[in-house]
Scaffold this motif. Structure first.
Motif, PDB file in Angstrom:
ATOM      1  N   GLU A 195       3.109  59.959 -22.696  1.00 49.26           N
ATOM      2  CA  GLU A 195       2.300  59.290 -22.051  1.00 49.26           C
ATOM      3  C   GLU A 195       1.729  58.340 -23.002  1.00 49.26           C
ATOM      4  N   VAL A 196       1.406  57.026 -22.646  1.00 47.24           N
ATOM      5  CA  VAL A 196       0.683  56.087 -23.404  1.00 47.24           C
ATOM      6  C   VAL A 196      -0.577  56.263 -23.376  1.00 47.24           C
ATOM      7  N   VAL A 197      -1.284  56.571 -24.485  1.00 45.99           N
ATOM      8  CA  VAL A 197      -2.591  57.070 -24.689  1.00 45.99           C
ATOM      9  C   VAL A 197      -3.393  55.804 -25.145  1.00 45.99           C
ATOM     10  N   GLU A 198      -2.868  54.846 -26.102  1.00 48.79           N
ATOM     11  CA  GLU A 198      -3.413  53.569 -26.594  1.00 48.79           C
ATOM     12  C   GLU A 198      -2.640  52.560 -26.720  1.00 48.79           C
ATOM     13  N   THR A 199      -2.912  51.290 -26.574  1.00 45.81           N
ATOM     14  CA  THR A 199      -2.050  50.059 -26.996  1.00 45.81           C
ATOM     15  C   THR A 199      -2.919  49.385 -27.767  1.00 45.81           C
ATOM     16  N   ASN A 200      -2.171  48.477 -28.483  1.00 44.67           N
ATOM     17  CA  ASN A 200      -2.807  47.722 -29.505  1.00 44.67           C
ATOM     18  C   ASN A 200      -2.860  46.120 -28.964  1.00 44.67           C
ATOM     19  N   SER A 201      -4.130  45.896 -28.324  1.00 45.16           N
ATOM     20  CA  SER A 201      -4.521  44.633 -27.602  1.00 45.16           C
ATOM     21  C   SER A 201      -4.569  43.503 -28.489  1.00 45.16           C
ATOM     22  N   ASP A 202      -4.606  43.826 -29.685  1.00 46.21           N
ATOM     23  CA  ASP A 202      -4.733  42.727 -30.949  1.00 46.21           C
ATOM     24  C   ASP A 202      -3.386  41.906 -30.709  1.00 46.21           C
ATOM     25  N   LEU A 203      -2.089  42.645 -30.392  1.00 45.84           N
ATOM     26  CA  LEU A 203      -0.878  41.789 -30.337  1.00 45.84           C
ATOM     27  C   LEU A 203      -0.857  40.912 -29.191  1.00 45.84           C
ATOM     28  N   GLU A 204      -1.710  41.061 -27.975  1.00 44.74           N
ATOM     29  CA  GLU A 204      -1.445  40.075 -27.101  1.00 44.74           C
ATOM     30  C   GLU A 204      -2.281  38.773 -27.586  1.00 44.74           C
ATOM     31  N   SER A 205      -3.359  38.913 -28.026  1.00 48.51           N
ATOM     32  CA  SER A 205      -4.094  37.759 -28.670  1.00 48.51           C
ATOM     33  C   SER A 205      -3.253  37.045 -29.963  1.00 48.51           C
ATOM     34  N   ASN A 206      -2.791  37.739 -30.750  1.00 50.59           N
ATOM     35  CA  ASN A 206      -2.181  37.447 -31.884  1.00 50.59           C
ATOM     36  C   ASN A 206      -0.694  38.016 -32.223  1.00 50.59           C
ATOM     37  N   PRO A 207       0.273  37.647 -31.462  1.00 50.26           N
ATOM     38  CA  PRO A 207       1.591  38.118 -31.467  1.00 50.26           C
ATOM     39  C   PRO A 207       2.110  38.029 -32.886  1.00 50.26           C
ATOM     40  N   GLY A 208       1.694  36.854 -33.549  1.00 52.62           N
ATOM     41  CA  GLY A 208       2.169  36.721 -34.894  1.00 52.62           C
ATOM     42  C   GLY A 208       2.048  37.777 -35.824  1.00 52.62           C
ATOM     43  N   LEU A 209       1.322  38.820 -35.659  1.00 57.20           N
ATOM     44  CA  LEU A 209       0.735  39.976 -36.402  1.00 57.20           C
ATOM     45  C   LEU A 209       1.976  40.772 -36.568  1.00 57.20           C
ATOM     46  N   VAL A 210       2.847  40.889 -35.505  1.00 57.46           N
ATOM     47  CA  VAL A 210       4.196  41.763 -35.611  1.00 57.46           C
ATOM     48  C   VAL A 210       4.838  41.046 -36.800  1.00 57.46           C
ATOM     49  N   ASN A 211       4.796  39.940 -37.215  1.00 52.54           N
ATOM     50  CA  ASN A 211       5.862  39.198 -38.434  1.00 52.54           C
ATOM     51  C   ASN A 211       4.940  39.595 -39.533  1.00 52.54           C
ATOM     52  N   GLU A 212       3.613  39.592 -39.374  1.00 54.23           N
ATOM     53  CA  GLU A 212       2.981  39.859 -40.756  1.00 54.23           C
ATOM     54  C   GLU A 212       2.853  41.080 -41.298  1.00 54.23           C
ATOM     55  N   ASP A 213       2.608  42.104 -40.166  1.00 49.57           N
ATOM     56  CA  ASP A 213       2.291  43.191 -40.503  1.00 49.57           C
ATOM     57  C   ASP A 213       2.990  44.373 -39.833  1.00 49.57           C
ATOM     58  N   PRO A 214       4.372  44.344 -39.739  1.00 48.68           N
ATOM     59  CA  PRO A 214       4.919  45.068 -38.456  1.00 48.68           C
ATOM     60  C   PRO A 214       4.516  46.833 -38.725  1.00 48.68           C
ATOM     61  N   GLU A 215       4.634  47.144 -39.945  1.00 47.19           N
ATOM     62  CA  GLU A 215       4.499  48.676 -39.984  1.00 47.19           C
ATOM     63  C   GLU A 215       3.247  49.081 -40.218  1.00 47.19           C
ATOM     64  N   GLY A 216       2.261  48.104 -40.221  1.00 47.19           N
ATOM     65  CA  GLY A 216       1.021  48.469 -40.273  1.00 47.19           C
ATOM     66  C   GLY A 216      -0.111  48.056 -39.065  1.00 47.19           C
ATOM     67  N   GLY A 217      -0.725  46.900 -39.160  1.00 49.17           N
ATOM     68  CA  GLY A 217      -1.616  46.596 -38.027  1.00 49.17           C
ATOM     69  C   GLY A 217      -1.082  46.188 -36.796  1.00 49.17           C
ATOM     70  N   ALA A 218       0.435  45.972 -36.830  1.00 49.14           N
ATOM     71  CA  ALA A 218       1.249  45.468 -35.570  1.00 49.14           C
ATOM     72  C   ALA A 218       1.779  46.699 -34.943  1.00 49.14           C
ATOM     73  N   TRP A 219       1.264  47.807 -34.863  1.00 51.43           N
ATOM     74  CA  TRP A 219       1.568  48.893 -33.892  1.00 51.43           C
ATOM     75  C   TRP A 219       1.498  48.475 -32.430  1.00 51.43           C
ATOM     76  N   PHE A 220       2.436  48.881 -31.594  1.00 50.10           N
ATOM     77  CA  PHE A 220       2.678  48.491 -30.392  1.00 50.10           C
ATOM     78  C   PHE A 220       1.971  49.617 -29.358  1.00 50.10           C
ATOM     79  N   ILE A 221       2.299  50.814 -29.474  1.00 46.78           N
ATOM     80  CA  ILE A 221       1.699  51.866 -28.450  1.00 46.78           C
ATOM     81  C   ILE A 221       1.477  53.193 -29.122  1.00 46.78           C
ATOM     82  N   LYS A 222       0.665  53.772 -28.686  1.00 46.81           N
ATOM     83  CA  LYS A 222       0.445  55.285 -29.070  1.00 46.81           C
ATOM     84  C   LYS A 222       0.958  56.430 -27.883  1.00 46.81           C
ATOM     85  N   LEU A 223       1.804  57.173 -28.132  1.00 47.26           N
ATOM     86  CA  LEU A 223       2.581  57.898 -27.283  1.00 47.26           C
ATOM     87  C   LEU A 223       1.917  59.499 -27.601  1.00 47.26           C
ATOM     88  N   LYS A 224       1.531  60.014 -26.301  1.00 49.54           N
ATOM     89  CA  LYS A 224       1.283  61.593 -26.498  1.00 49.54           C
ATOM     90  C   LYS A 224       2.585  62.224 -26.052  1.00 49.54           C
TER      91      LYS A 224
END
Lengths: 384, 125
Positions: free
Chosen positions: B72-101
């Motif tokens: 179950e999705v318990v949290e999403t990273n809404s930073d990515l919606e406003s700043n999608p470029g974060l995926v390129n800058e910090d993919p394995e850090g700040g640019a996580w997509f979802i937390k899944l239980k």
């Protein structure tokens, strides 16, 4: 990846192939050629750089050919049997955008036609056609042209495009004649001692030039341009997003053998005389669409949210009925969001009309939009 | 300490107890190019393993991010919606997509660890 390597062996290379590799270009198969889709700068920055300064594009894969005959009148009349554009009245040193049509008025290819600037060359037109279409275009023209008009494909020349607000100043540094050219005019010129043919035109919506040069001198010319601090090499990825923002058609996507120039909203490329007289393939359909309106129309599409709508995305009306399809779409770096174009039933084609884009199963609101998405900044000569 | 797992679809899972933080690897963002749009699921969405959980689009193409495991999705990273470029800058850090239980932690068995994933990427290029 041996399969890819095998496939690459059958791909043709342009005279700038070595330079692309040296610059770190990411090479892909495109229209039978191995072409750079992007350089290390990346599509987004390449796009923005072109709009801010100047971008250099290798478009040597495109087909260059001459049509020659006894005089302009004869050659123009022959070409006018194949295209709906005004060629008879094309002045020396001027370019025109037009399209080869099939018997149903569908578009076989779109092309640029240039009349030679020199009076000694009267009866010579230069054509630039799409890479993916060139073999078929040449066969079509050779079959249809009268005996006294000859098609001469040019295989030993490269074609470079330099586009952007700094293009004129950059090119002028080595070719003082270039900045003197008006938009959609051309001349023979020397670029830093290299003979070339230079046209003020392009495919980005920006000011710029296309430079045809002997294959053997292309690398030197490209390196000279790249030596300028304002110039970056730009790949096919940014070329596509630039032309999409400029509202320009990509053959095989936004126009093809089923779409007419009227449906494609390219009526501006036909003169009043040609619309009235016809005399081109498919004239019956095209004149009917001109008087009654086409059933479908190519339009700009502005998604209201942030999700890009890609080619093939279905377009629905307010009641959910499918009314069209996206033919080009993606993210416009200068527009700062998603942009698209596509065909809709003409009743839904007015700018501002509400439509829905069916992206990943859900209907997303969009509007029919005026194109271009980013204003054209073509060079206009100041009149005193 | 969190345990890192990787899939052949170039997703990573940072597993902490029964919650996995999921994103795409640095290799994946390099392949995608400049990311311009991210679409996230609603919190509370229950995903089966392999089901589409998010969408990431670059200037070149759209890619789906499928749930690498059920939960179950318990949290999403809404930073990515406003700043999608974060995926390129910090993919394995700040640019996580979802937390899944996670509903079945045994689904993680057989996923690659960092070393195996490194080899997998090397073999692919």
């Amino acid at each position: 990846m041996s399969q890819e390597a095998d496939a690459n062996q059958t791909l043709k290379r342009t005279p700038l192939h070595g330079l692309h590799n040296e610059l770190g270009g990411k090479m892909v198969a495109f229209a039978g050629y191995e072409m750079p889709v992007q350089y290390p700068l990346g599509v987004l920055k390449e796009h923005l750089h072109t709009r801010a300064k100047a971008g250099l594009f290798d478009v040597s894969h495109m087909g260059q050919a001459f049509l020659t005959g006894p005089d302009h009148e004869t050659v123009a009349a022959a070409l006018e049997t194949l295209v709906p554009g005004e060629i008879a009245k094309l002045g020396p040193g001027r370019l025109r955008y037009t399209m080869l049509l099939n018997e149903d008025g569908g578009i076989l290819d779109d092309l640029m036609v240039t009349r030679s600037v020199s009076a000694g060359d009267d009866g010579r037109l230069m054509l630039v056609v799409n890479a993916a279409c060139k073999t078929a275009d040449y066969a079509h023209m050779q079959a249809k042209l009268p005996g006294k008009v000859k098609l001469e494909p040019v295989e030993d020349r490269a074609l470079l495009a330099i586009q952007g607000p700094a293009a004129a100043a950059v090119v002028g540094q080595w070719c003082p004649k270039a900045p003197e050219l008006g938009f959609m005019t051309a001349t023979s010129a020397e670029f830093d001692g290299i003979d070339c043919h230079i046209s003020r035109c392009g495919y980005t919506g920006e000011d710029g030039f296309e430079i045809s040069v002997a294959a053997a001198r292309a690398d030197q010319l490209a390196r000279t341009l790249l030596s300028h601090v304002d110039v970056e090499a730009i790949g096919l990825g940014a070329r596509d997003s630039l032309r999409l923002e400029a509202g320009l058609c990509l053959y095989g996507h936004d126009i093809d053998e089923t779409t007419s120039p009227v449906e494609a909203d390219l009526v501006w490329s036909m003169s009043k005389r040609r619309r009235a007289e016809g005399g081109f393939p498919g004239a019956e359909r095209i004149q009917r669409e001109l008087s009654d309106g086409p059933g479908r129309l190519r339009v700009g599409i502005q998604p209201e949210g942030k999700a890009p709508a890609r080619e093939g995305t279905e377009i629905a009306g307010a009641d959910g009925t499918i009314i069209g399809v996206v033919t080009s779409g993606g993210f416009g770096p200068s527009a700062g969001g998603p942009v698209a174009m596509g065909y809709v039933q003409s009743a839904h084609g007015a700018p501002g009309a509400s439509i829905n884009l069916l992206v990943r199963g859900s209907a997303r609101p969009a509007r029919v939009a005026e194109m271009p998405f980013v204003p054209h900044r073509y060079f206009r000569k100041k009149t005193v | 300490m969190a345990e890192m797992k990787y899939t052949e679809d170039h997703e990573y899972l940072r597993v902490d107890g029964d919650v996995a933080t999921i994103g795409i690897t640095n290799h994946a963002q390099e392949q995608l190019g400049d990311v311009v749009f991210v679409e996230l699921p609603d919190v509370g969405k229950v995903c089966a393993k392999g089901e589409e959980a998010a969408v990431v689009e670059s200037v070149k193409a759209a890619a789906e991010i499928n749930a690498p495991a059920s939960g179950e999705v318990v949290e999403t990273n809404s930073d990515l919606e406003s700043n999608p470029g974060l995926v390129n800058e910090d993919p394995e850090g700040g640019a996580w997509f979802i937390k899944l239980k996670l509903s079945d932690k045994s689904e993680l068995d057989g996923m690659m660890d960092a070393e195996a994933y490194g080899k997998f990427v090397a073999e692919q290029s």
